[in-house]
Each structure stands twice: as C-alpha cells, then as structure tokens.
Scaffold this motif. Sequence first.
Motif, PDB file in Angstrom:
ATOM      1  N   LEU A 151       0.830  -1.206   0.000  1.00 27.31           N
ATOM      2  CA  LEU A 151       0.000   0.000   0.000  1.00 27.31           C
ATOM      3  C   LEU A 151       0.863   1.255   0.000  1.00 27.31           C
ATOM      4  CD1 LEU A 151      -2.939   1.182   0.295  1.00 27.31           C
ATOM      5  CD2 LEU A 151      -2.464   1.258   2.756  1.00 27.31           C
ATOM      6  N   TRP A 152       1.959   1.218   0.767  1.00 25.08           N
ATOM      7  CA  TRP A 152       2.837   2.393   0.812  1.00 25.08           C
ATOM      8  C   TRP A 152       3.399   2.698  -0.579  1.00 25.08           C
ATOM      9  CZ3 TRP A 152       6.117   0.459   5.579  1.00 25.08           C
ATOM     10  CH2 TRP A 152       5.305   0.469   6.725  1.00 25.08           C
ATOM     11  N   LYS A 153       3.687   1.656  -1.335  1.00 27.23           N
ATOM     12  CA  LYS A 153       4.231   1.859  -2.682  1.00 27.23           C
ATOM     13  C   LYS A 153       3.169   2.313  -3.673  1.00 27.23           C
ATOM     14  CE  LYS A 153       7.979  -1.526  -2.218  1.00 27.23           C
ATOM     15  NZ  LYS A 153       8.535  -2.817  -2.714  1.00 27.23           N
ATOM     16  N   ASP A 154       1.933   1.851  -3.460  1.00 28.86           N
ATOM     17  CA  ASP A 154       0.860   2.175  -4.401  1.00 28.86           C
ATOM     18  C   ASP A 154      -0.461   2.218  -3.635  1.00 28.86           C
ATOM     19  OD1 ASP A 154      -0.890   2.496  -6.490  1.00 28.86           O
ATOM     20  OD2 ASP A 154      -0.652   0.448  -7.270  1.00 28.86           O
ATOM     21  N   ASN A 155      -0.922   3.440  -3.342  1.00 28.72           N
ATOM     22  CA  ASN A 155      -2.155   3.625  -2.576  1.00 28.72           C
ATOM     23  C   ASN A 155      -3.360   3.443  -3.501  1.00 28.72           C
ATOM     24  OD1 ASN A 155      -3.973   4.257  -0.563  1.00 28.72           O
ATOM     25  ND2 ASN A 155      -3.656   6.477  -0.704  1.00 28.72           N
ATOM     26  N   SER A 156      -3.476   2.231  -4.034  1.00 30.23           N
ATOM     27  CA  SER A 156      -4.534   1.927  -4.999  1.00 30.23           C
ATOM     28  C   SER A 156      -5.726   1.288  -4.289  1.00 30.23           C
ATOM     29  CB  SER A 156      -4.016   0.972  -6.068  1.00 30.23           C
ATOM     30  OG  SER A 156      -3.695  -0.292  -5.490  1.00 30.23           O
ATOM     31  N   LYS A 157      -6.864   1.287  -4.969  1.00 27.47           N
ATOM     32  CA  LYS A 157      -8.052   0.642  -4.422  1.00 27.47           C
ATOM     33  C   LYS A 157      -7.789  -0.842  -4.196  1.00 27.47           C
ATOM     34  CE  LYS A 157     -12.994  -0.143  -5.260  1.00 27.47           C
ATOM     35  NZ  LYS A 157     -12.921  -1.597  -4.964  1.00 27.47           N
ATOM     36  N   ALA A 162      -7.263  -5.072  -0.211  1.00 29.06           N
ATOM     37  CA  ALA A 162      -6.559  -6.249   0.313  1.00 29.06           C
ATOM     38  C   ALA A 162      -6.377  -6.179   1.822  1.00 29.06           C
ATOM     39  CB  ALA A 162      -5.203  -6.387  -0.375  1.00 29.06           C
ATOM     40  N   LEU A 163      -6.465  -4.971   2.388  1.00 32.30           N
ATOM     41  CA  LEU A 163      -6.267  -4.791   3.822  1.00 32.30           C
ATOM     42  C   LEU A 163      -7.569  -4.751   4.612  1.00 32.30           C
ATOM     43  CD1 LEU A 163      -3.403  -2.131   3.714  1.00 32.30           C
ATOM     44  CD2 LEU A 163      -3.200  -4.563   4.260  1.00 32.30           C
ATOM     45  N   ARG A 164      -8.702  -4.763   3.931  1.00 33.48           N
ATOM     46  CA  ARG A 164      -9.975  -4.696   4.648  1.00 33.48           C
ATOM     47  C   ARG A 164     -10.179  -5.858   5.628  1.00 33.48           C
ATOM     48  NH1 ARG A 164     -13.240  -0.616   2.873  1.00 33.48           N
ATOM     49  NH2 ARG A 164     -12.523   0.371   0.938  1.00 33.48           N
ATOM     50  N   ASN A 203     -15.386   3.925   9.897  1.00 32.37           N
ATOM     51  CA  ASN A 203     -14.144   3.680  10.628  1.00 32.37           C
ATOM     52  C   ASN A 203     -13.146   2.864   9.824  1.00 32.37           C
ATOM     53  OD1 ASN A 203     -12.408   2.109  12.934  1.00 32.37           O
ATOM     54  ND2 ASN A 203     -13.070   4.137  13.627  1.00 32.37           N
ATOM     55  N   VAL A 204     -13.636   1.941   9.015  1.00 40.17           N
ATOM     56  CA  VAL A 204     -12.706   1.143   8.204  1.00 40.17           C
ATOM     57  C   VAL A 204     -11.880   2.046   7.298  1.00 40.17           C
ATOM     58  CG1 VAL A 204     -12.545  -0.547   6.329  1.00 40.17           C
ATOM     59  CG2 VAL A 204     -13.985  -1.024   8.319  1.00 40.17           C
ATOM     60  N   ILE A 206     -11.098   5.134   7.834  1.00 40.40           N
ATOM     61  CA  ILE A 206     -10.133   5.831   8.703  1.00 40.40           C
ATOM     62  C   ILE A 206      -8.926   4.932   8.955  1.00 40.40           C
ATOM     63  CG2 ILE A 206      -9.769   6.624  11.080  1.00 40.40           C
ATOM     64  CD1 ILE A 206     -12.654   7.718  10.995  1.00 40.40           C
ATOM     65  N   GLN A 207      -9.189   3.664   9.250  1.00 44.53           N
ATOM     66  CA  GLN A 207      -8.091   2.740   9.553  1.00 44.53           C
ATOM     67  C   GLN A 207      -7.221   2.485   8.324  1.00 44.53           C
ATOM     68  OE1 GLN A 207      -7.486   2.186  12.594  1.00 44.53           O
ATOM     69  NE2 GLN A 207      -9.459   2.889  13.408  1.00 44.53           N
ATOM     70  N   LEU A 208      -7.831   2.392   7.148  1.00 42.34           N
ATOM     71  CA  LEU A 208      -7.047   2.215   5.928  1.00 42.34           C
ATOM     72  C   LEU A 208      -6.147   3.425   5.696  1.00 42.34           C
ATOM     73  CD1 LEU A 208      -9.747   0.650   3.581  1.00 42.34           C
ATOM     74  CD2 LEU A 208      -7.749  -0.516   4.545  1.00 42.34           C
ATOM     75  N   GLY A 209      -6.669   4.604   5.980  1.00 41.68           N
ATOM     76  CA  GLY A 209      -5.851   5.809   5.863  1.00 41.68           C
ATOM     77  C   GLY A 209      -4.677   5.794   6.827  1.00 41.68           C
ATOM     78  N   LEU A 210      -4.902   5.267   8.024  1.00 40.39           N
ATOM     79  CA  LEU A 210      -3.812   5.184   9.006  1.00 40.39           C
ATOM     80  C   LEU A 210      -2.766   4.154   8.586  1.00 40.39           C
ATOM     81  CD1 LEU A 210      -5.852   5.487  12.311  1.00 40.39           C
ATOM     82  CD2 LEU A 210      -4.144   7.107  11.462  1.00 40.39           C
ATOM     83  N   PHE A 211      -3.201   3.059   7.973  1.00 39.88           N
ATOM     84  CA  PHE A 211      -2.222   2.102   7.437  1.00 39.88           C
ATOM     85  C   PHE A 211      -1.297   2.809   6.438  1.00 39.88           C
ATOM     86  CE2 PHE A 211      -5.113  -1.897   7.952  1.00 39.88           C
ATOM     87  CZ  PHE A 211      -4.832  -1.912   9.311  1.00 39.88           C
ATOM     88  N   TYR A 212      -1.877   3.643   5.597  1.00 41.65           N
ATOM     89  CA  TYR A 212      -1.072   4.361   4.606  1.00 41.65           C
ATOM     90  C   TYR A 212      -0.183   5.403   5.282  1.00 41.65           C
ATOM     91  CZ  TYR A 212       0.168   6.908   0.350  1.00 41.65           C
ATOM     92  OH  TYR A 212       0.861   7.516  -0.668  1.00 41.65           O
ATOM     93  N   ASP A 213      -0.713   6.076   6.278  1.00 42.22           N
ATOM     94  CA  ASP A 213       0.055   7.110   6.979  1.00 42.22           C
ATOM     95  C   ASP A 213       1.223   6.509   7.760  1.00 42.22           C
ATOM     96  OD1 ASP A 213       0.043  10.091   7.832  1.00 42.22           O
ATOM     97  OD2 ASP A 213       0.159   9.039   9.746  1.00 42.22           O
TER      98      ASP A 213
END
Length: 292
Positions: A151-157, A162-164, A203-204, A206-213
């Motif tokens: 995800l860090w390399k490619d913040n794609s859908k 895949a992280l849900r 919330n999901v 939000i959490q996906l955004g935090l994984f990227y952050d």
Amino acid sequence: MNASKAIPVTHHRTATVDGLEIFYREAGPADAPAVVLLHGFPSSSHMYRNLIPALADEYHVIAPDLPGFGLSAMPPREEFDYGFAGFANVVNGLLEQLQVNRYVLYVMDYGAPTGFRLALMHPDRVAGIVSQNGNAYEDGLQKFWDPIKALWKDNSKENRDALRPFMTLEITKFQYVDGVKDISRIDPSNWIVDQHFLDRPGNVEIQLGLFYDYRKNVELYPAFQKFFREHRPPTLLVWGANDSIFPAEGAKAFLRDNPGAELHLLDSGHFAFEDKADEIVPLMRDFLSRVY
C-alpha cells in the motif's frame, strides 16, 4: 488483621483538545510522578483497564483514546487529518491541559510512533519509556507487513481492499490470541469491544488511511533512533516474543542505540499485557521506582 489496601479509583473523563472530544482514563494523585499509557490498533484505553489500578497507588496514570478509537471523537476524514502527527499533537494538548510536563511513556503498537513523536517534540519531558511491542526499527517490520508495504508503494483501491480483512473480528481476535499459550488468560471482551468501534460507519476507511500514513513513521525511525542514542532515556522493553506483527527482532534493535535498555522477552504475543500482567506489573513498578 490489617485492613486490605484500597484499590485506586479510575476516573473516566473527557477533555476538548483542538476542538475534539478526547476520552481518557485517569487515576492516582495529580501531583504524583506521571505515567502516560498509549494504546495500539485496534484497541483503546480499554486495554489498560487492569494496568491503571496496578500503578495508581504511587503514580498519576493517564490513558487517552486516540481520535477514531474507543470513546474519543471520530470526526469525518474531511474534518480531521487522521495520522500519527495529529495523534501526537492531540496527546500533547491533553497533557498540557492536565499540566503534566514530565512523564514515563508506556507505548504499544500505534502508541509507539505516537509517543516517540511526542518525545521528539519535548525530549526533556520524557522521564523514561516502557515499550510493550511498540516498534521503532525496520527489523520489526517483517512478513506481516508485506501487504501494508504494498500500500505504501501504491495507494490503490486494490491494495486498500486487500487490507480490509484486517478490520474483521477474525483478525481482531487473532491479534490477542496469536502466540499465547493459555488463551483462557485473555479476556474475550477485548476483541468484542474493539470490534464494536471498528464496525462504526466510516471507521474502516479511517483505519485504511492510518495504514497508509504509517509509512511516515518508518521515515521517522532514524529520528526516533537518534533520540534513543543521544538522550538514552531509561527504557524497559517488555515484549511478547511470539508476536507475528512486531517480532522480537524489533525489541532487540533498541539495544543498538540504547545499550542500557532492559529487555524482557515474554512467552506471549502482540497484546502481551493481557496474559502476562503478573510478570509485567512487577517489572514496571521496579523500573518506575528507579526512574522516579
């Protein structure tokens, strides 16, 4: 017969920090040496419900819920920039409101980059660090992190989707029981409470955004390590050695920059306090008595 020693009372409070309602648990004398407990994903200050009274007879213990977690506000992403820099600012604002200007940080999982950012902001305020599976080294980012690194390399859908599963009850429970020998020592309310908050609408994402952050935390690892190296804060590492999320290599790495850190690898997993409180509390009380 002497009367039994009174159990310290935990207060459940809310403060407004930068316009956000922040829930926190607080116990112990306000003028006592402070211990700040910073929780991990996907938990909240609920994970410290048993640790707080074990320390509050001698210490001022504060455990906030980060925004989007537990009972703190969960504003829409358009209204709050969810990220670890923002988390550190919120915790800093809360501590300043409470006039807590020196503290030992207990950090776990997400609490680690939050707390270490706080240390970079105010290195003179950090009296010591207790890290319970709270990582600050790439040594501790192994196989579990591969889909997050993608995800860090490619913040794609595709990579986000895949992280849900990371936000499902199955994985929430896994985080508590994986690597634990006696699961009967783990309170099932942990994953029930955590999942309740994860399942809130929005919330999901939000959490996906935090994984990227989280990638920004890794970029700050050299700065965290420089802090450990130059300031040498008294450090206690109480680490679940069987943790597949932040394995023991991450704990051992602290010793490179702070050789005086105390390392205790426990036969436990990610949320080691849940089944090893009987080992961690005495280690913490001994450590705190020397720090303060």
